[in-house]
Write an enzyme that holds these catalytic residues in place. Structure first.
Site, PDB file in Angstrom:
ATOM      1  CG  ASP A   1      45.229  45.162  46.503  1.00 51.67           C
ATOM      2  OD1 ASP A   1      45.510  45.236  47.648  1.00 51.67           O
ATOM      3  OD2 ASP A   1      43.978  44.532  46.194  1.00 51.67           O
ATOM      4  CG  HIS A   2      44.828  47.868  50.096  1.00 55.23           C
ATOM      5  ND1 HIS A   2      44.222  46.801  49.105  1.00 55.23           N
ATOM      6  CD2 HIS A   2      43.892  48.164  50.821  1.00 55.23           C
ATOM      7  CE1 HIS A   2      43.072  46.520  49.605  1.00 55.23           C
ATOM      8  NE2 HIS A   2      42.641  47.500  50.412  1.00 55.23           N
TER       9      HIS A   2
ATOM     10  NE  ARG B   1      33.363  49.963  52.915  1.00 56.38           N
ATOM     11  CZ  ARG B   1      34.132  49.011  53.201  1.00 56.38           C
ATOM     12  NH1 ARG B   1      35.360  49.069  53.604  1.00 56.38           N
ATOM     13  NH2 ARG B   1      33.321  47.946  53.436  1.00 56.38           N
TER      14      ARG B   1
ATOM     15  CB  SER C   1      38.156  48.522  56.059  1.00 55.65           C
ATOM     16  OG  SER C   1      39.005  47.791  56.253  1.00 55.65           O
TER      17      SER C   1
ATOM     18  CG  ASP D   1      39.711  44.022  51.140  1.00 55.24           C
ATOM     19  OD1 ASP D   1      40.617  44.756  51.411  1.00 55.24           O
ATOM     20  OD2 ASP D   1      38.507  44.153  50.689  1.00 55.24           O
TER      21      ASP D   1
ATOM     22  NE  ARG E   1      40.707  50.070  57.386  1.00 49.84           N
ATOM     23  CZ  ARG E   1      40.422  51.284  56.505  1.00 49.84           C
ATOM     24  NH1 ARG E   1      40.333  52.534  57.229  1.00 49.84           N
ATOM     25  NH2 ARG E   1      40.189  51.279  55.321  1.00 49.84           N
TER      26      ARG E   1
END
Length: 857
Positions: free
Chosen positions: A198-199, A545, A740, A263, A742
């Site tokens: 999806d990213h 965000r 995030s 995520d 990440r």
């Protein structure tokens, strides 16, 4: 004809993909026979014959189900007209009346919800004896998954080891997580795991073209993830399936579930009563390898809801209000638990919206108690057995009476008005009635350039149908959107359903553009062309965000967050100061009119249309499957283990950068165009800290090399220090690393030679990610000590030879003049985490553990 009493009566529910009423048919089959007969039961099913209810089997046609077909029957004949001939549908047997176990999902046939509930119940018996007090819902779910339920728990202090029920990963973070899992040398994941594409899909032209471009540009990465998923037992959702959190809500989340996802908005599943936590890839690898997941016992913030939403207020406004109260760090180290009579007025997907954006207040996760709205959603998404199982376990899917919270916030939904938060931070909350005044007072650009609805936060059928009611009224008056208007469906199922129901047409009629079922502009995957970079402008989104440059890479873009309803109304008006409660639009005939407050269906009346099948199951036999990474690839790179600690204190480390002000994971490791390098540590490290502001000169990505005296980009300076064998540290402000999940924001500093990040305070996920990669996340014992260290100072970290939980380390700061000051630095390491540091990373520790186990065998 109806089957007689000796037959099993099977009711088949089929939603026509091209319209038409729901069809319900009764299919009879004599026990032991393979022949089938069918008859239509008008609006009823099989309940008319009470003598057969006890033996009834219900067959449901769920989205993308791959279980057994009706043997001997003609599927298309049974389904009737309306099935797309090119899409294969399958029928899944369920027997709620016979108490057949409920699989964890329609894709997990060998793991059952009842087993989760049984273990949870047994654990809670022990926990209750140990704690001797009422439990909150969040505690029941979390403690019910403990490795050792006899653990004496103190919120905010005790480290817990728990076993999550599943792992979900999106394609950007999955690359590095899968790389780490491959390097661990294990044959398959130990828990149900999925990967969601999806990213890596950028928004530019519209859904069809953008998907084609994304599949072409990212073929190597998608092929890698697809092959790895097949080999290692993971479900794989192909590009255009939808956004990870919507897919999880539709297929995998269930009340009482404990799951982790790579995520930060994984908490979305709290809308279905799950404790769902965003983590870094290394945490995911632990769980995929069968290891317990470790987390400090969260505090519990209770939010009591009363009243009922009305007018233009929506579930999104609840979390926008809470964000204004708690700020971006007020939820750090806590689970937010919603309760009270107001909960009953919210839809399941609305509760998901609230939990999703709870990440913006730093919360570990958010959760709602199981109720009828969740059961309705489970039934609508082909999971009736889970709804039934949850109902029998309901006592443990809600808080105990008199449960104690660390903090309680009360919100009367009947008095709540719409909110708009921003710009540049999601906690700057403005009630709609005061927003126009704030726009003018602060000089924010009043003209609205783009309105965007959708994303993982607000892309449900209910969200889309409410927004559609607004644009349909505008269309009746000949009004089109005065701003660009983009719509992102959350999943293929939502897209197919809103297309079938005419909602997509309604958006397009006012000038809207429907984007791919993907994250797109929400995460910076937006190839924006309407405004030159550097041009001040305003956008409003229903995202979660809104940090500087996050959506479009333009630092001059003022991004505001609101509900899809308010975004849609403002896009029609083309102005940030438009208030649909008080202001009017001018119709094509020149007459003014006020928009009617939005309305929409919580769930589609004709059921969901699953759309195109985009799911890939893991291979039954993966022995012949190889996962190959080309050595010359610029997208993927196999990981080399980090070196372990050398047993010495860190002496005379240079300060790479003293970051000033807000420093999110977007500042540390930007997304957008950099997403394509998420599987290549060498290449993505070229974006390390390029968004952080240097306290020395107030500039971005321009720091002094203390060896050469020259100024240059942060990554280049770090590489030069690494080549010279010079250790370096980063200094930071409050809530460092918010945003995030990440882990690249931790991997990159480690890869380029960093040893410590020393700040006033950390965001939870980033602090853990740094520990996982063998770095030292330290906090100043006194926040004002941040001001005592200058960029040209050298910092020694002393006390590592006696590194122990709860024992502060010492910072010896040497000035260029030779003067020395001594400061204290705190840490939150426990014994296991100290071993990660000593081994060089958590993954190194897992490898060592696996080797030891093999030796024992």
């Amino acid at each position: 004809t109806l089957a007689d009493s000796s037959d099993l009566c099977r009711s088949v529910v089929v939603q026509g993909a091209t319209g038409g009423a729901e069809r319900r048919r009764c299919v009879g089959a004599s026990i032991g026979k393979s022949s089938w007969s069918a008859c239509e039961i008008a609006g009823g099913g099989c309940g008319e014959k009470k003598k057969m209810e006890r033996a009834r089997l219900c067959f449901v046609a769920p989205s993308r189900q791959t279980s057994r077909l009706l043997r001997g029957g003609n599927l298309n004949k049974l389904a009737g007209p309306g099935l797309h001939s090119e899409r294969r549908r399958y029928l899944h047997a369920s027997t709620p009346t016979l108490r057949e176990k409920a699989p964890l999902s329609n894709f997990d046939s060998d793991v059952f919800v009842e087993d989760v509930y049984e273990k949870t119940g047994k654990n809670l018996e022990v926990v209750r004896k140990t704690l001797n007090r009422p439990l909150t819902l969040a505690e029941k779910v979390m403690y019910g998954h403990l490795q050792d339920p006899s653990t004496k728990i103190t919120r905010g202090q005790t480290y817990l080891k728990v076993y999550p029920d599943r792992v979900a990963m999106q394609d950007a973070t999955a690359q590095m997580a899968v790389m780490q899992f491959v390097s661990a040398g294990l044959p398959k994941t130990a828990v149900p795991t999925t990967i969601h594409c999806d990213h890596l899909i950028a928004a530019q032209h519209g859904a069809k073209k953008d998907i084609e471009v994304a599949v072409s540009e990212n073929k190597e990465v998608f092929d890698f993830l697809s092959t790895a998923a097949k080999k290692y037992g993971m479900g794989f959702w192909k590009p255009n399936s939808g956004i990870i959190h919507q897919i999880v809500l539709e297929n995998y989340a269930f009340p009482g579930c404990l799951m982790i996802g790579t995520d930060s908005h994984t908490p979305n599943a709290g809308g279905l009563g799950a404790v769902a936590v965003g983590v870094g890839g290394a945490d995911a690898v632990d769980v995929m390898a069968g290891e317990p997941w470790e987390i400090k016992a969260p505090k519990i913030i209770g939010v009591k809801l009363s009243g009922k939403l009305s007018n233009w207020a929506s579930p999104k406004d609840i979390i926008l209000k809470v964000a204004g109260i708690l700020t971006v760090k007020g939820g750090t180290g806590a689970i937010v638990e919603y309760f009270g009579p107001g909960v009953e007025s919210l839809s399941c997907t609305g509760m998901g919206t609230i939990c999703n954006m709870g990440a913006e207040i730093g919360a570990t996760t958010s959760i709602f108690p199981f109720n009828d709205r969740m059961a309705e959603y489970l039934n609508a998404t082909s999971r009736p057995k889970i709804a039934s199982a949850a109902d029998t376990f309901k006592e443990n899917l809600q808080a105990d009476e008199n449960a104690v919270y660390d903090q309680i916030i009360e919100i009367n939904l009947s008095e709540l008005e719409p909110h708009i938060n921003g710009p540049f931070t999601p906690d700057l909350a403005h009630p709609l009635s005061k927003f126009a005044e704030a726009v003018k007072k602060n000089g924010w650009p009043e003209k609205l350039t783009v309105g965007l609805i959708g994303s993982c936060t607000n892309s449900s059928y209910e969200d889309m149908s409410r927004a559609a009611s607004i644009v349909k009224e505008a269309s009746e008056h000949g009004v089109r959107a005065q701003s660009l208007f983009n719509i992102t469906p959350g999943s293929e199922m939502v897209r197919a359903t809103i297309t079938r129901d005419g909602i997509t047409d309604a958006f397009e009629e006012v000038g809207g553009t429907v984007l791919a079922n993907a994250c797109g502009p929400c995460i910076g995957q937006w190839r924006r062309e309407d405004v030159p970079k550097g041009t001040p402008n305003s956008i409003i989104t229903s995202f979660n965000r809104n940090f500087s440059m996050r959506n479009d890479g333009n630092p001059a873009t003022h991004a505001f967050v609101a509900s899809p309803d308010i975004v849609t109304a403002m896009a029609l008006a083309g102005s940030l100061t438009f208030n649909p409660n008080t202001d009017k639009l001018k119709g094509k005939n020149g007459e003014e009119f006020k928009l009617t407050p939005p309305s929409g269906d919580e769930l589609p009346n004709r059921g969901f249309d699953p759309g195109t099948d985009t799911y890939q199951a893991p291979a039954k036999d993966s022995s012949d499957i190889s996962v190959v990474v080309n050595s010359d690839s610029n997208r993927l790179q196999l990981l080399e283990p980090f070196k372990g600690w050398d047993g010495k204190d860190y002496e005379d480390c240079v300060v790479l950068i003293k970051a000033q002000g807000k420093c999110t994971t977007d500042h540390i490791s930007m997304a957008g165009p950099w997403l394509k390098y998420r599987g290549h540590l060498e290449n993505i490290s070229n974006n390390m800290l390029i968004g952080a502001t240097n306290a020395e000169n107030g500039e971005v990505n321009n720091v002094k090399n203390v060896v050469t005296g020259s100024y240059g980009p942060v990554p280049d300076t770090a590489r030069d220090y690494k080549a010279r064998g010079i250790k370096w540290v980063v200094l930071g402000d409050e809530n460092y690393g918010e945003g995030s999940s990440r882990e690249h924001a931790a991997l990159e500093p480690r890869y380029l030679g960093g040893v410590a990040v020393i700040v006033k305070s950390f965001a939870r996920i980033h602090e853990t990610n740094l520990k996982k990669q063998g770095m030292l996340p330290l906090t100043f014992a006194h926040a004002e000590d941040y001001d005592k260290i200058d960029p040209e100072d050298k910092v020694s970290i002393l006390g590592l030879t006696d590194f122990a939980p709860g024992k502060p380390l010492t910072l010896k700061v040497t000035k260029p003049t030779g003067d020395v000051i001594t400061l204290s630095a705190n840490h939150t390491f426990n014994e296991d985490q100290i071993n990660w540091f000593k081994e060089g990373s958590a993954l190194n520790k897992i490898r060592a553990t696996m080797k030891d186990r093999l030796k024992v065998k």
